[in-house]
Each structure stands twice: as structure tokens, then as C-alpha cells.
Design a protein around this motif. Sequence first.
Motif, mmCIF file in Angstrom:
data_model
loop_
_atom_site.group_PDB
_atom_site.id
_atom_site.type_symbol
_atom_site.label_atom_id
_atom_site.label_comp_id
_atom_site.label_asym_id
_atom_site.label_seq_id
_atom_site.Cartn_x
_atom_site.Cartn_y
_atom_site.Cartn_z
ATOM 1 N N ASN A 471 -9.125 -0.511 -12.804
ATOM 2 C CA ASN A 471 -8.764 -1.922 -12.896
ATOM 3 C C ASN A 471 -7.261 -2.142 -12.801
ATOM 4 O OD1 ASN A 471 -9.830 -4.679 -13.346
ATOM 5 N ND2 ASN A 471 -8.512 -4.596 -15.161
ATOM 6 N N GLY A 472 -6.463 -1.112 -13.124
ATOM 7 C CA GLY A 472 -5.013 -1.248 -13.038
ATOM 8 C C GLY A 472 -4.445 -0.929 -11.680
ATOM 9 N N LYS A 473 -5.298 -0.608 -10.705
ATOM 10 C CA LYS A 473 -4.804 -0.283 -9.367
ATOM 11 C C LYS A 473 -4.157 -1.521 -8.744
ATOM 12 C CE LYS A 473 -6.516 3.984 -8.962
ATOM 13 N NZ LYS A 473 -5.669 5.183 -8.746
ATOM 14 N N ALA A 474 -2.940 -1.361 -8.280
ATOM 15 C CA ALA A 474 -2.199 -2.511 -7.752
ATOM 16 C C ALA A 474 -2.565 -2.837 -6.310
ATOM 17 C CB ALA A 474 -0.702 -2.251 -7.849
ATOM 18 N N GLY A 475 -3.039 -1.858 -5.575
ATOM 19 C CA GLY A 475 -3.316 -2.091 -4.165
ATOM 20 C C GLY A 475 -4.668 -1.555 -3.739
ATOM 21 N N VAL A 476 -4.800 -1.284 -2.466
ATOM 22 C CA VAL A 476 -6.041 -0.736 -1.923
ATOM 23 C C VAL A 476 -6.231 0.682 -2.458
ATOM 24 C CG1 VAL A 476 -7.225 -0.090 0.212
ATOM 25 C CG2 VAL A 476 -5.834 -2.153 0.138
ATOM 26 N N VAL A 506 -3.835 -7.210 1.159
ATOM 27 C CA VAL A 506 -3.218 -6.863 -0.120
ATOM 28 C C VAL A 506 -2.306 -5.652 0.044
ATOM 29 C CG1 VAL A 506 -5.190 -7.773 -1.383
ATOM 30 C CG2 VAL A 506 -5.086 -5.336 -0.881
ATOM 31 N N TYR A 507 -1.537 -5.413 -0.970
ATOM 32 C CA TYR A 507 -0.619 -4.285 -1.039
ATOM 33 C C TYR A 507 -1.356 -2.966 -0.817
ATOM 34 C CZ TYR A 507 2.158 -0.731 -3.519
ATOM 35 O OH TYR A 507 2.830 0.402 -3.880
ATOM 36 N N ASP A 508 -0.713 -2.093 -0.061
ATOM 37 C CA ASP A 508 -1.276 -0.766 0.174
ATOM 38 C C ASP A 508 -0.186 0.264 -0.110
ATOM 39 O OD1 ASP A 508 -2.356 1.613 1.090
ATOM 40 O OD2 ASP A 508 -3.233 0.738 2.897
ATOM 41 N N PRO A 509 -0.352 1.091 -1.151
ATOM 42 C CA PRO A 509 0.696 2.064 -1.480
ATOM 43 C C PRO A 509 1.017 3.021 -0.342
ATOM 44 C CG PRO A 509 -0.949 1.943 -3.223
ATOM 45 C CD PRO A 509 -1.490 1.167 -2.071
ATOM 46 N N ALA A 510 0.060 3.212 0.556
ATOM 47 C CA ALA A 510 0.259 4.161 1.659
ATOM 48 C C ALA A 510 0.884 3.520 2.890
ATOM 49 C CB ALA A 510 -1.073 4.799 2.037
ATOM 50 N N ASP A 511 1.104 2.206 2.878
ATOM 51 C CA ASP A 511 1.600 1.510 4.064
ATOM 52 C C ASP A 511 2.839 0.691 3.704
ATOM 53 O OD1 ASP A 511 2.069 0.060 6.335
ATOM 54 O OD2 ASP A 511 0.015 -0.649 6.589
ATOM 55 N N PRO A 512 4.039 1.167 4.028
ATOM 56 C CA PRO A 512 5.262 0.431 3.681
ATOM 57 C C PRO A 512 5.295 -0.986 4.239
ATOM 58 C CG PRO A 512 5.781 2.661 4.401
ATOM 59 C CD PRO A 512 4.324 2.449 4.693
ATOM 60 N N ALA A 513 4.593 -1.224 5.345
ATOM 61 C CA ALA A 513 4.588 -2.564 5.933
ATOM 62 C C ALA A 513 3.878 -3.579 5.051
ATOM 63 C CB ALA A 513 3.933 -2.515 7.315
ATOM 64 N N LYS A 514 3.090 -3.090 4.087
ATOM 65 C CA LYS A 514 2.334 -3.992 3.215
ATOM 66 C C LYS A 514 2.894 -4.028 1.792
ATOM 67 C CE LYS A 514 -1.969 -3.517 5.841
ATOM 68 N NZ LYS A 514 -3.400 -3.139 5.782
ATOM 69 N N ALA A 515 4.141 -3.606 1.646
ATOM 70 C CA ALA A 515 4.731 -3.507 0.307
ATOM 71 C C ALA A 515 4.862 -4.856 -0.379
ATOM 72 C CB ALA A 515 6.093 -2.835 0.393
ATOM 73 N N ALA A 516 5.047 -5.928 0.393
ATOM 74 C CA ALA A 516 5.268 -7.244 -0.204
ATOM 75 C C ALA A 516 3.991 -8.071 -0.336
ATOM 76 C CB ALA A 516 6.294 -8.018 0.626
ATOM 77 N N LEU A 517 2.851 -7.532 0.062
ATOM 78 C CA LEU A 517 1.595 -8.270 -0.043
ATOM 79 C C LEU A 517 1.136 -8.341 -1.497
ATOM 80 C CD1 LEU A 517 -0.345 -7.018 3.114
ATOM 81 C CD2 LEU A 517 0.885 -9.169 2.798
ATOM 82 N N PRO A 518 0.183 -9.219 -1.797
ATOM 83 C CA PRO A 518 -0.237 -9.406 -3.200
ATOM 84 C C PRO A 518 -0.639 -8.104 -3.883
ATOM 85 C CG PRO A 518 -1.174 -11.113 -1.821
ATOM 86 C CD PRO A 518 -0.509 -10.148 -0.892
ATOM 87 N N ARG A 519 -0.172 -7.959 -5.112
ATOM 88 C CA ARG A 519 -0.534 -6.819 -5.953
ATOM 89 C C ARG A 519 -1.676 -7.256 -6.867
ATOM 90 N NH1 ARG A 519 3.323 -2.761 -6.020
ATOM 91 N NH2 ARG A 519 2.778 -2.161 -8.152
ATOM 92 N N CYS A 520 -2.588 -6.326 -7.141
ATOM 93 C CA CYS A 520 -3.885 -6.718 -7.681
ATOM 94 C C CYS A 520 -4.164 -6.234 -9.095
ATOM 95 C CB CYS A 520 -4.996 -6.219 -6.754
ATOM 96 S SG CYS A 520 -4.878 -6.861 -5.067
ATOM 97 N N ASN A 521 -3.153 -5.843 -9.858
ATOM 98 C CA ASN A 521 -3.444 -5.489 -11.245
ATOM 99 C C ASN A 521 -3.133 -6.651 -12.172
ATOM 100 O OD1 ASN A 521 -0.643 -5.427 -11.635
ATOM 101 N ND2 ASN A 521 -0.524 -3.199 -11.548
ATOM 102 N N ALA A 522 -3.488 -6.509 -13.432
ATOM 103 C CA ALA A 522 -3.376 -7.617 -14.379
ATOM 104 C C ALA A 522 -1.937 -8.035 -14.614
ATOM 105 C CB ALA A 522 -4.028 -7.226 -15.709
ATOM 106 N N TRP A 523 -1.003 -7.086 -14.554
ATOM 107 C CA TRP A 523 0.389 -7.424 -14.840
ATOM 108 C C TRP A 523 0.993 -8.248 -13.699
ATOM 109 C CZ3 TRP A 523 -1.966 -2.803 -15.937
ATOM 110 C CH2 TRP A 523 -2.099 -2.511 -17.299
#
Length: 830
Positions: A471-476, A506-523
Motif C-alpha cells: 500500500n505504500g508503493k509510490a508508483g507502478v 502514474v510515477y514509475d521508479p524505473a522510468d525517469p521520464a515519469k518522475a513527475a507523474l502522480p505518486r500513489c502512496n498515502a503520504w
Amino acid sequence: MRFDPFQGTLPLHPARRPIALALSSMLLASCGGGDSSGGPGASSQSLLARGGNEGPMQLRTVSNRADLISGGDALVEVQAPASMIASGVVQVTLNGTDVSPAFVRQGEDRLLGRVSGLREGSNVLEAAFRGGPAARLEVTNAPRQGPVLSGAQTRPFYCATPVPEAAHGTTPATNGSGLGGPPDANCNIPTEFTLYYRTTAAAGNAPGQCSLNLPDPVWNSNGITGAIPPQPAAPANPCWKPYTVGSTPADMASATTAAGLTVPFIVRLERGTMNRGIYDIAVLFDPAKPWTPVAPQAAWNAKVYYSFGVSTGQPRRQARSTIAWSGLEEQLRRGYLVVQNSMTDSSRNSNRVMMSETVMMMKEHIVDTYGRVKYTLGTGCSGGSINSNMNASIMPGLLDGVITTCTFPDSETTAMEVGDCTLLVEAYQKMRATPLWSGLPQAQVDAKKAAINGHPDPSGCHAWFNAFGSNGKAGVYLQRVVANAAGLVVTLPARTNNCELPNDAVYDPADPAKAALPRCNAWSWAESIWGRVPGSVAANDTRDNEGVQYGLKALLSGAITPEEFVVVNEAVGGTDRDSTPRAARSSADLPALRTAYRAGIVASGRQLANTAIIDMRGWDDSNITVPPGQVAGVNPIPIHHQWYSFAVRDRLVREAGDADNQALWRFASTGLTPPGTMFLDGLDAMDQWLLSLVADTRGKPLAGKVRDARPASTRDFCLIPGDATNTKVFDPAVCDADPFLRPSASPRQVAGGPRSEDILKCRLKPLDRADYGAAAFSEGQWARLQAVFATGVCDWKKPGVGQQLAESPLSFAAGPGGLPLPDAPVARRK
């Protein structure tokens, strides 16, 4: 006194001194409840404004503080000498426009009226008598979609639509709103009213029985792919059917309220949007009679029953609540107004400040639309208990009482056990292949895991890992799950995310091009509360395990060896901000820690002391070891461990001096569901408790009045598993002696932490061989332990980093971190 975490320990028993926030912590004490006499059921605005008005003319908002109004209307009270009221020439204006016709005389010296047409921002209310005595009150109004005080709303956020729509490109599928109108840009949808009647059929699954499922279709799905499941139909034999005004259906039931009034069992459902959530309000209703906030219908008992949804999540899509009003027929029959909002449903919103704000807005709307409220009761299990308790801590006074089952204190400290279990399961996975455990019988390995986890067996941590470990995963991410009872972890093939958006959006930790996309954890969902890490798009967060010695008490008891203790602490590691595992321990952000405590997001014993609590605690510590009456394996996610109720108790005792506002009713044989009539008994007992509370108009601090009002029927008790008579046992020692009623522990408690489990980040001290008793480490083991804990181990005798007494309620309108609310506005002589 404000606690400075760097200057000693938390002060003990502050409730034994005058509580400085005793009145201000009643932020909106029952938002418009009771009368205007200043009792605990009175609105905070009424309570605080009474002494601040100048002259004979007094003016106050009833439904909320004047600076926290939302939605464009407010219930307003004018008080003046009886002679002025009797003359009928008191004039009330809003921004210079006469609104006097909205007011109705209430008693000899009061007028009450709903004022509509407030503009966003500042408004001026004035009440005057023939150009003589006059009062002026500034009213600040927020839009219906919010926010009021939770700060900037997170975007993107996708509105629900009348008919579900499939995903296209990076635009997600939409949920069906259950409303006919389209959403505007802020997800506001026009409100609709529908009448239903309860049939005479008995509810159940047998032939001829009716279904309490929603009588109207509901559509909630993950919707991550483009596929749209068929819209579910209403039940074939619903317990609730649409009612046509003027008709008398042959199968219409009657309802006798708690006050003894018998009426046709007709309910009016109001569905609309508030703070971007979709809400339902249901109440007994006579369509042949009017209903105004000045003159409510008699079948309503002036009590509000607020249901909070289970689980937890932070999807970026508007949806209906997972709680159905149609299942609350007993509450409706008794005369309660029942309410839900998807932004107070834990599965749809994990921003707890926004959740509390939504309750505030809903209560204001109820008072503005339906009338004054005697009391508000919050209820829920699991995520619903989190919202009940956190609401009472973040904005104390919104809920006068709570009845919780499968209780957790709050989301931040519950996340500690989730995080610890997730890390330990992965550590055990690594240890499976080592000679240390590979040659041992599985039962022996499981016993060692249980000793480290603090649970009866490994199933508790397995359940946390599977249900919320990601649930705390920020991206894909690729989901990892425990695949069998032995703890084998496997990776599922499908990529997913916690935003309920297409993966490409959404944000993908493996793809720098998606660094600014929505992050998906509670914080990140609650970024307006936590703020961002400087120089980063990530939100500050509270996750931390630096210095935590996993399995410490298991080592000291001999349940694990020194080598096992060293290996598990070497293997456990931590996570980064994306929840990606790493060798280094997790480290929390100091701003987030301070905010968590100041805002009451870590449930505060001092704040909870102001609320009447009935906690019904069942058994959910294992799905392998179960008490008499349960069947092993029935509950696949045993995460609602008994110690959580005692964590609440410990916080109350430490910060408020006692836990006399918490009734603890324990049972085990029926799992999470209270047996027999226990829940309805609790509803009756809570009703007695809160009616006594709102009748207490003394100037005594609220926490004391809550305790004075507690009825004997709420006395702590337990039901011994296997006792077919369900005889109540009032001796806590007898209860604790039963293995299925005695609370176990958590990994953090086994590591030496307190049962209150409210230290998010511990202070550190150097390693000391003297702390390990008879456990003998070799020089090599000690060197490895020093490498793991190079900066030290937890010193549990000290308060946590950033730990301080709550200052809630806070406003985040000026930005993350929050500021205490100023004094409530009061009317001034013009």
C-alpha cells in the motif's frame, strides 16, 4: 505547556491538571447539537461566542464556527431581549441584503433561520433593531467541494459520471456516481432525493427473504484497465423499494422509534457531493409533511449515526462509499439520521485531516438542512475504527461517542506493524535458504517467526504482507504475496498501482521520464498535510525502523539464538520513499514526525479522553490457531490484533490519567462480529451515555463530564470462548488468563517498544552487551551487530523523535505542518 521532545520525557497524566484545550478542543462540539446553553452538545460557535458578544443583541452561527462555514449556507441564531423579539422588527442582513424572512421565533428571546447565498470568502451578517442595538459577525464560507482547512486538494482527481466510462489512453475508467447529473470541474454533482419504503419481508438469504443490499445499483471497481464490468443490478428481491408519494403498498412495514412513535417505514435518501466525496443521508420521512432545520419532522430523534468505511486506500477517482445505508435498518427504525461520505470511507481516502474536515462539512450540512443535533455517534471496523479514533483525535468534538469493532488507533502507528511485518516476511524469505533454518522442521521455524513477530503464529504477518504490504508503493509495481503457510513469497506478473489510474499515468521508479507523474502512496495523497521533501517531488513521511532490534525479547527469552537475532537484523533492512526494499534501514522525515503528533494524526490519548468509547474486541490474531467456535482458515487476513485496543488504553492512561472513557468488551468465539445482541446493547448503552453527557451543562472540562456520564451498563467485561451461556466476566484477570482474550504483541513491542505503539522514530543509544542478559554473542556476532546498528539502538525509555502533545485541531490552509486555529469569530456591536 507544549512538550519539547528534546527536553526530557512526556509529562504524565496532564488530565489531572486543568486541560488548557478543554474548550478549544471541542472545535465544533457536536456542530450545532443541543441547545445554545453552552453544554457539551452545543456548537463551538455558540459556546465560544456567548461571552464575546457586546450589548443586548447577539448573533451566532449554529451549524459551525463562523470561519469554517462551507457550502453557501448556515443556520444562524439571533438572541435579543424578549421585548425586541416580540416586536417582530429585528432585521437580519447578509452582505447588505435583507434575509429576515428566513428567521422563525424560537422561544421568547431567540430567532433561528437558515441563511443561504453566502459567497466564497468573507461575508458580513448583521442583526439590528430599528436602527438601535446591532450585532455584526464576519462569516467565512468555503465552496462545497472544499477545502476548508485541509490545504490544497490533490490533483489529478477524476470525477464519477452518471454511467461508468471506460479508460482511454492515460485517462482512467470512471465510477458510476449513482446520480443523474454530470459532474462539474470540481466533481460537484447536483443533489437528488429519493424515497424508499421497507418491505415487511424478513431479511436473509432463504427463499422469500429480502436483500439488504442497496436498492439502487452501485459501481465501484479498480478500473485500472479499460474494461468496464456490467453495471450490477438492484437485488431481485430488495428489502427497500422505491416509494410513490400518496401510495400505500401492501408490503410496506411500519417503524416504531425509540421515542415510541409509530410511522410508516419510509426513508428519504439524500445523495449528493461534499468535499469531492459522494454522500448518502437517510432518515425516516413523512412525504406529506414539511421538514425545515427550524422545524424537523418528529420521527427524527435528532441523533446522527456516522458510518466509516473499512480498509484503507488513496485512489484518485471519485466513487460511492462502500458503506450502504440500506444495511442500517435498525438505526433508521430507531430514528437516527444515518450518513456516509466516500471521503470519510477509509478505502477511498487515507488523508485523515481531509476525512475529519469532511465530517465537519457533513455535520454542518445536516444542521443547516435537517436541524440541531443532540449528538453524533461514529462507528466502524478496521479502517472505520481508524477514522472514528482519528476523527476524535484530529478534530475532537465532531464525534461525541464512538462504537468500534476490530479497532486500530490510527493509520500511522498501524502502518508500523504493516511495515515491520513486510520487512520481516522478506527477511524470512532470505533465511529460508540459509543453513540456519533450512534443516529445521517447519513448526520450529514458525515458532521462531511467531516469537519475533509477537503473534501466535506467522499468519498475522503473512496477512499484513498480502493485504497492505504494497500500500505504500509510490508508483507502478509488481505485487509480491505470501503464497503458502510456510511463508514462500512470489511475485505476481501484472503491474499495478495504488492510484487506480492507468499505469502509464502514474510515477514509475524505473522510468525517469515519469518522475513527475502522480505518486500513489498515502503520504503523497496527503501532501498538503505532510509537505514535500526539499528538492524532491516525494512527500515527507513517517516510516522509520532505525535502531529497531527485531526479536529482542525473543532473544532474551531464549526463543531464538544470538545468531538468529543477528541474522534477522542483518536481513531486514528497510525501504526508500518508493517502498522499494533496501539494505539500509528506513528513516522518517522530522517535519512529518512533528506534524503527525501535533495534528493528532497519531491518535492522542489526551484528545481521545474527550470522547465516549465502546470498543468491542474480537479475535483476529490468527487464522491457524483459533478459539472454540471459530473454524481455522475462515478469515484469510488476520490483522486486527487484540493488543491494538490496549494501545488505545495505554495512551489514555499516560496522557489523560485514566481510561475511564473507554469501555472494552471482549469476545473471541465469533471472530470480528459481536455475538448476539452485543452491538445493539452497545448502541443502547452509548445512547444513555451521550444523552447524559449532553444534558450536563456544568463548566467542568469535557473529559471529566464524559467520565461522569458513563453508565454502569458500559462496564468492561469479556465472554470466555467456549462458554455457551455467554456469561459476562468482569474480572480482567480472569479475562487475561484466557489465551484467546489475552493480547499478544507486535514486532515493534518484541523489539522493546511500548504497547502504546506511538513512537514512530525512536531515539538511539549505543550498543551495550549488558542489555542482553544471558545471551552470549561471539566476537564475530557482536561485530556484525555493531555494523547493523552503527548509529545505535532504540532507547525506549525516551520519547520518540518529534513526539509531543497534540495541538489539534490545526488548519493547513497556509501550508503543510498546520497552524492552531485562532479563537472563533464572535459578533461585535456595530
